[in-house]
Design an enzyme around this catalytic site. Sequence first.
Site, mmCIF file in Angstrom:
data_model
loop_
_atom_site.group_PDB
_atom_site.id
_atom_site.type_symbol
_atom_site.label_atom_id
_atom_site.label_comp_id
_atom_site.label_asym_id
_atom_site.label_seq_id
_atom_site.Cartn_x
_atom_site.Cartn_y
_atom_site.Cartn_z
ATOM 1 N N ASP A 83 0.854 -1.064 -0.076
ATOM 2 C CA ASP A 83 -0.099 -0.023 -0.052
ATOM 3 C C ASP A 83 0.941 1.195 0.008
ATOM 4 O OD1 ASP A 83 -2.235 1.674 0.197
ATOM 5 O OD2 ASP A 83 -3.259 0.987 1.584
HETATM 6 C C1 BGC Z 1 -4.948 3.306 -0.077
HETATM 7 C C2 BGC Z 1 -4.960 2.598 -1.192
HETATM 8 C C3 BGC Z 1 -4.972 3.012 -2.616
HETATM 9 C C4 BGC Z 1 -3.474 3.649 -2.488
HETATM 10 C C5 BGC Z 1 -3.186 4.587 -3.646
HETATM 11 C C6 BGC Z 1 -3.685 4.265 0.007
HETATM 12 O O1 BGC Z 1 -3.784 5.214 0.812
HETATM 13 O O2 BGC Z 1 -5.023 2.768 1.385
HETATM 14 O O3 BGC Z 1 -6.207 1.679 -1.035
HETATM 15 O O4 BGC Z 1 -4.888 2.176 -3.516
HETATM 16 O O5 BGC Z 1 -3.550 4.556 -1.397
HETATM 17 O O6 BGC Z 1 -4.108 5.677 -3.722
#
Ligand code: BGC
Length: 741
Positions: free
Chosen positions: A262
């Site tokens: 993530d």
């Molecule tokens: C989120 C993810 C997301 C990623 C990219 C993160 O803060 O938890 O679900 O895909 O950001 O935007």
Amino acid sequence: MKNLASFALAIAATLPAFGNMPAYRDTSKPVEERVEDALARMTLQEKINIIHAQSKFCAPGVPRLGIPELWTTDGPHGIRPEVLWDEWDQAGWTNDSCVAFPALTCLAATWNPDMAALYGTSIGEEARYRGKDVLLGPGVNIYRTPLNGRNFEYMGEDPLLASRMVVPYVKNLQALGVAACVKHYALNNNEVNRHTTNAVVDDRTLYEIYLPAFKAAVQEGGAWSIMGAYNYYKDQHACHNQYLLNDILKGEWGFDGAVISDWGGTHDTRQAITNGLDLEFGSWTNGLSNGASNAYDNYYMAAPYLDLIRKGEVGTKELDDKVRRVLRLTFRTAMDYSKGSGAICSEEHYDAARRIGAEGIVLLRNEGSVLPIRPASGTRILVVGENAVKMMTVGGGSSSLKVQREISPLDGIRNSAAGVASVDYARGYVGDVSGEYNGVTTGQNLADSRTPAELIAEAVEKARNADYVVFVGGLNKSAGQDCEDSDRASLGLPYGQDAVIEALAAANPRTIVVNVSGNAVAMPWVKKVPAIVQAWFLGSEAGNSIADVLFGRANPSGKLPFTFPVALADNGAHALGAYPGTRREGSDIVDLEYSEGILVGYRWHDTKKIKPLFAFGHGLSYTTFGYGKAGVSASSMGADGTITVSVPVTNTGDIAGAEVVQLYISDPECSVERPTKELKDFKKVYLQPGESRTVEFTVRPSDLAYFDAAAHEWVAEPGRFVASIGSASDDIRTSVKFNLK
Ligand code: BGC
């Protein structure tokens, strides 16, 4: 420049080669052979480069070999607008609007795997058109508490339902050459303290409740990538976690895809090396301003990794495994030159969004059949509430979108009533008037300076003269509501909406409440209004989907994918004080014990005999369904056999409709505690008025098993089982017993 060069090389890779085409470029060869060939040609530096980002959403590939960049995108309800190379701010494109599909909670509420397939195809085509290789979604974290700000992005509280729905989404998406990146693996069940929570979960609960949907996505859906979660499990971050990634995902499940962190979920080079992370994204959310000329070189899996290798402190075995996985992902997506070019904002996509939306809407209550609205000349409809007009596709965190169009509930109702009934509007309450996320603005001016009393007075006055009052409220995508990075503070509706609803109900007996949310909300006025409709965040076609149901063009067939408790304390995690955890002394870590164990959602309510406000699986129709007596093909089943449980279901009303026939199994004679019953299968049947169909379920010993943590295996204990079939978890119509030998 870099982009152009790799693009040119990628094009070259598609052309007939002169002389010997390297095996990795030969798409007629098996992927594994191509992977090994490419790996053998890569320098150490190139291997390091390919396992971490070079911008917010893209990894560099291997320009020298014509292995193209890998472009990721959020996910999961539409294709995110383009941001700057290193910033979350908008890139300012004018051609990056999309169709917003209904939130995954709505998809789950359809209980229809065909809708999940349609969803996967539709969003996949939009991703293709925008040149994306990896879609950051779908999410299948289990709904543990109604406070979780991100529940709207997930598929509810039941592992079987989430499993059944995630598989077609993944398959149909990937059929287009776009990888699913199933998230957030694992145990990311609340947003508060999401970076510091250490989930303390026993193995049985992990395997029975929190892992099945991920496992199904991997083993049945064939997911090509998985996103590690932010939280800790067993004191290791989920993005580099020996237990979750190496032992379970890659070991037990045989996952051959790439684990993607993530954004900002990577914290330690050595753990990242050994504990299963393959591709690092989003470390230091503002990439280039970390004081270095190229912050990406300082990613945990960049220069620090290379240093350790050069110093001889770590070998390259793990690196090669990571590179193989990223190459495999690239060959399956960016280098699948047979994939189509996709389509964006097509009428088919709007139609898909509208259908999924209408099919996922849940009719919670309909006393006196006040719905559907039957407009006639002179009928006066009053619509009240901020959510009738507020755009919901902007906000909520990373799932925020920039849509080409969004039909509001008020517009949907107006369009449906046009030429027949009159539609008036009153604001009712003022919630959150902002409408901006990362530079995308709704452009709506929702400011209203009137006091709550003035707003209620206006709405009540108008309600007295209306034939129908449709209150559209609920939550929205602002922080502290249904929104990433924060949880809700309470189960109640915000902004004084309860008072508005009470006042409307007192003024007009035909008050219909449409609750727009991705979460359960408290409804202290539940008995005072004749009709309640659960509408989700429905995306571009929200207003049309809602109007389809309100006016009866669609006969509602959605069922709740999670329980609505009467009060927060009725939910297992909250009853046991097992949220949001306790900060460890002298540390940032917040230990969160999943004390309710396997008793999540309806499993808790059933077992503890706590009546919900609306039960898991509940959802009414404009027609009625009669259930006959359940039958079983044999009174007992062998350890490797199956039996068939069947039930005749009849549409006993006078319009066509669909019923979700639900099969729950109970194991009353088990040596360990089991929930009163668990969903093991379901089928959605479409029946004409008067039509009957016998619905059959195949039951296998695996459907009877619990996870024996000590033995680390699934065990189905011989003895008596009960198959209960019904229309909701609290509406069992018939049951039948059988034995496992
Ligand atoms: C989120 C993810 C997301 C990623 C990219 C993160 O803060 O938890 O679900 O895909 O950001 O935007």
